[in-house]
Design an enzyme around this catalytic site. Structure first.
Site, mmCIF file in Angstrom:
data_model
loop_
_atom_site.group_PDB
_atom_site.id
_atom_site.type_symbol
_atom_site.label_atom_id
_atom_site.label_comp_id
_atom_site.label_asym_id
_atom_site.label_seq_id
_atom_site.Cartn_x
_atom_site.Cartn_y
_atom_site.Cartn_z
ATOM 1 C CE LYS A 175 -81.114 -21.029 23.635
ATOM 2 N NZ LYS A 175 -80.487 -19.698 23.719
ATOM 3 C CD GLU A 250 -83.560 -18.874 39.583
ATOM 4 O OE1 GLU A 250 -84.253 -17.823 39.594
ATOM 5 O OE2 GLU A 250 -82.335 -18.892 39.400
ATOM 6 C CB CYS A 284 -82.859 -14.507 39.750
ATOM 7 S SG CYS A 284 -81.713 -15.552 40.622
ATOM 8 C CD GLU A 383 -86.604 -10.276 37.163
ATOM 9 O OE1 GLU A 383 -87.053 -10.913 36.205
ATOM 10 O OE2 GLU A 383 -85.867 -10.779 38.040
HETATM 11 O O1 TXE Z 1 -84.133 -13.887 29.149
HETATM 12 P P1 TXE Z 1 -84.774 -15.166 28.528
HETATM 13 P P2 TXE Z 1 -83.915 -12.476 28.495
HETATM 14 C C1 TXE Z 1 -85.371 -11.918 33.334
HETATM 15 C C2 TXE Z 1 -85.063 -10.441 33.422
HETATM 16 C C3 TXE Z 1 -84.913 -10.030 32.011
HETATM 17 C C4 TXE Z 1 -85.924 -10.922 31.337
HETATM 18 C C5 TXE Z 1 -85.659 -11.211 29.899
HETATM 19 O O2 TXE Z 1 -86.154 -9.767 33.982
HETATM 20 O O3 TXE Z 1 -85.218 -8.697 31.785
HETATM 21 O O4 TXE Z 1 -85.836 -12.135 32.039
HETATM 22 O O5 TXE Z 1 -84.321 -11.589 29.723
HETATM 23 C C6 TXE Z 1 -83.946 -18.885 26.166
HETATM 24 N N1 TXE Z 1 -88.055 -21.381 24.408
HETATM 25 N N2 TXE Z 1 -84.229 -12.768 33.570
HETATM 26 O O6 TXE Z 1 -84.842 -12.175 27.377
HETATM 27 O O7 TXE Z 1 -85.376 -14.906 27.208
HETATM 28 C C7 TXE Z 1 -82.910 -17.833 25.841
HETATM 29 O O8 TXE Z 1 -82.349 -18.053 24.572
HETATM 30 C C8 TXE Z 1 -86.930 -21.854 24.959
HETATM 31 C C9 TXE Z 1 -84.203 -13.423 34.833
HETATM 32 O O9 TXE Z 1 -82.501 -12.387 28.157
HETATM 33 O O10 TXE Z 1 -85.631 -15.763 29.568
HETATM 34 C C10 TXE Z 1 -81.932 -18.025 26.978
HETATM 35 O O11 TXE Z 1 -81.081 -19.132 26.742
HETATM 36 N N3 TXE Z 1 -85.921 -21.066 25.379
HETATM 37 C C11 TXE Z 1 -83.210 -14.510 34.875
HETATM 38 C C12 TXE Z 1 -82.855 -18.342 28.158
HETATM 39 O O12 TXE Z 1 -84.092 -18.753 27.573
HETATM 40 C C13 TXE Z 1 -86.066 -19.743 25.238
HETATM 41 C C14 TXE Z 1 -81.961 -14.373 34.115
HETATM 42 C C15 TXE Z 1 -83.111 -17.162 29.076
HETATM 43 O O13 TXE Z 1 -83.476 -16.039 28.308
HETATM 44 C C16 TXE Z 1 -87.220 -19.192 24.655
HETATM 45 C C17 TXE Z 1 -82.148 -13.694 32.849
HETATM 46 C C18 TXE Z 1 -88.244 -20.066 24.232
HETATM 47 N N4 TXE Z 1 -89.381 -19.632 23.687
HETATM 48 C C19 TXE Z 1 -83.245 -12.889 32.643
HETATM 49 N N5 TXE Z 1 -87.074 -17.850 24.653
HETATM 50 C C20 TXE Z 1 -82.997 -15.143 36.235
HETATM 51 N N6 TXE Z 1 -84.027 -15.810 36.745
HETATM 52 O O14 TXE Z 1 -81.923 -15.096 36.795
HETATM 53 C C21 TXE Z 1 -85.873 -17.568 25.207
HETATM 54 N N7 TXE Z 1 -85.251 -18.716 25.554
#
Ligand code: TXE
Length: 502
Positions: A175, A250, A284, A383
């Site tokens: 996904k 992660e 990250c 963050e």
């Molecule tokens: O990431 P999401 P977002 C951090 C960064 C950012 C914050 C939010 O601080 O501001 O996260 O970013 C899926 N069940 N990072 O909202 O939501 C979503 O569709 C299952 C750190 O864009 O965490 C996507 O495929 N899946 C990070 C994935 O999770 C779900 C990189 C990541 O999106 C879900 C990105 C749910 N309930 C953002 N909700 C890093 N560690 O590198 C969302 N998703």
């Protein structure tokens, strides 16, 4: 507008509900394609295809040597298509083409590295006390792995999961982030063309709640591997816990870059600026807290701000561009809100802090440096995931460690010093999954990566991590032709003592 479909069982299929989402190019700020807005029904189809492939002669039935060969071919295909995939990623997330190309070239190495391990998965014969037994272990794959990936480095973070999972003999339902799905769809087709059997790699696009959640909840998904924010990661963890499925998570970070007065300040400033401004801080391991020894505070701030001033922002495809736009509109809003929050908290804006419309039509924010920050402020604890650096002074080694570890996160940490003993003392004391000394943001398929504390669960990378996609079965074989009764002689009522059934 281009239209993309899910990739299930070796072919592109439209979403069951027929709905699509617009996907935006962050440089132009315009929607350029439609991706499926899938639902639980699409997840069911993909999981069923992956479960069939997991048991199929084409995947379960092949030798470890052949599985290794598949991964090597996949690595070669990624390397051959690196330019095309990098361009797709730039269109999806706006990072510079230079960076994405390098990333894609390294991504190929993950498939080669774990391909090399595919035929080295072994069990053990164990010297148990019961000498009339042969007892051994088998290392077996888990089944269908659900992989949920974010938008910042989609194909690289996918390889961190997919390469060990396939090498161990599992299959995958991916996904991708709703903001960056097209490169992953193209990758799945390339993998199929490279000979990966139908159903082994499936991609279902859509929103976190509508696709990620049903995937994490699915009873036929043996494990979830996730990279993303803490909020979504926690939701995934709770879903997996409800059905006792294992996870690798992660998550984010608030990583400190710690500069001592005895460091080479020019080199440290370059490392600090690269640590937070490369990829526009959307990494990250972004080194978002600069902890600097008080006596070199001003000298470091001056150097880092000078670099920030010199960074060219603009078209991510242009070879002279240093930093591209912010990847997504919600992230753009969030970064600006965090900057406003820091100002409210009393931080001093030493540089940047505003949208940079001159850089292009899309989502640009100036590299931003805040001084007068204390570690307890929200800007030092939360963050941002953008080009925003907080500068926090410290007095000595003990103070530096205290501040560095005073964080809910523990992903990475940089130490800049000319004193080798101090470097190792700091490395031992820091609560972080990776410590970089006089360098920053290095990763490799050969080296484990992951977080302490709220930065995650488990590690990715390193030979041992193939075990995260295997489970151990112990087999006990009685070498005698009778089973010794634990009761001693028993006359079983109503049954004539008999020999072996004929
Ligand atoms: O990431 P999401 P977002 C951090 C960064 C950012 C914050 C939010 O601080 O501001 O996260 O970013 C899926 N069940 N990072 O909202 O939501 C979503 O569709 C299952 C750190 O864009 O965490 C996507 O495929 N899946 C990070 C994935 O999770 C779900 C990189 C990541 O999106 C879900 C990105 C749910 N309930 C953002 N909700 C890093 N560690 O590198 C969302 N998703």
């Amino acid at each position: 507008m281009d239209r993309f479909d899910n990739f299930i069982d070796g072919r592109f299929v439209p979403p069951v509900g027929g709905a699509y989402l617009e996907t935006e190019n962050p440089f132009t700020g315009k929607a350029w394609a439609l991706i499926p807005r899938s639902s639980a029904a699409d997840v069911d189809e993909a999981v069923a295809a992956a479960a069939r492939a997991f048991r199929s002669p084409a995947w379960a039935g092949i030798s470890a040597t052949d599985r290794a060969r598949h991964l090597r071919r996949l690595g070669e295909a990624v390397a051959d298509h690196a330019a095309e995939l990098a361009e797709a990623e730039v269109r999806d997330n706006g990072k510079t083409y230079k960076e994405m190309l390098k990333q894609l070239q390294n991504t190929a190495e993950w498939y080669h590295f774990f391909g090399g391990l595919a035929d080295k998965i072994t069990g053990e014969v164990l010297p148990v006390d019961a000498k009339d037994h042969l007892t051994y272990t088998r290392a077996e794959p888990l089944g269908v792995i659900g992989m949920i990936t974010p938008w910042n480095s989609p194909l690289r973070l996918l390889a961190w999961k997919l390469a060990p999972a396939l090498a161990a003999g599992n299959t995958a339902v991916i996904k991708p982030s709703e903001f960056t799905s097209t490169a992953t769809l193209r990758f799945a087709a390339i993998a199929h063309e490279a000979g990966i059997p139908a159903g082994v790699i499936n991609v279902v696009c859509g929103l976190g709640q509508e696709v990620g959640q049903p995937l994490a909840d699915h009873r036929d998904v043996a494990k979830i591997a996730f990279t993303g924010g803490v909020g979504s990661g926690t939701a995934v963890y709770v879903s997996a816990a409800r059905r006792l499925a294992p996870v690798t998570l992660e998550l984010g970070g608030k990583s400190p870059n710690i500069v001592f007065a005895d460091a080479n300040l020019d080199s440290a400033a370059t490392g600090v600026a690269a640590g937070i401004f490369a990829s526009g801080g959307q990494s990250c391991v972004a080194g978002s807290r600069l902890l600097v020894q008080r006596e070199v505070h001003d000298a470091m701030v001056e150097r880092v701000v000078a670099i920030a001033r010199g960074l060219r922002m603009g078209d991510p495809m242009h070879p002279d561009t240093h930093v591209g736009p912010v990847a997504t509109r919600p992230q753009y809003e969030r970064i600006l809100a965090c900057i406003a929050m820091a100002l409210d908290e009393g931080a001093h804006l030493a540089h940047g802090g505003k949208p940079l419309d001159a850089a292009g039509p899309g989502l640009f924010i100036e590299p931003t440096v805040f001084t007068n920050v204390s570690n307890g402020m929200r800007i030092a604890q939360e963050e941002v995931f953008g080009p925003v650096l907080c500068v926090i002074p410290f007095s000595d080694e003990e103070d530096a460690l205290r501040l560095a570890n005073d964080s809910a996160f523990g992903l990475g940490a940089g130490v800049w010093t000319g004193n080798i003993g101090r470097a190792h003392r700091m490395a031992a004391g820091l609560q972080a999954g990776s410590v970089w000394v006089n360098t920053y943001r290095m990763t490799s398929q050969i080296v484990p990566f992951g977080g302490y504390k709220a930065s995650g669960i488990g590690r990715e990378g390193g030979a041992d991590m193939i075990k995260a996609y295997l489970q151990t079965k112990s087999v006990w074989v009685n070498l005698n032709d009778h089973f010794a009764s634990p009761f001693g002689p028993v006359q079983a009522a109503g049954v004539q003592a008999a020999g072996r059934a004929q």
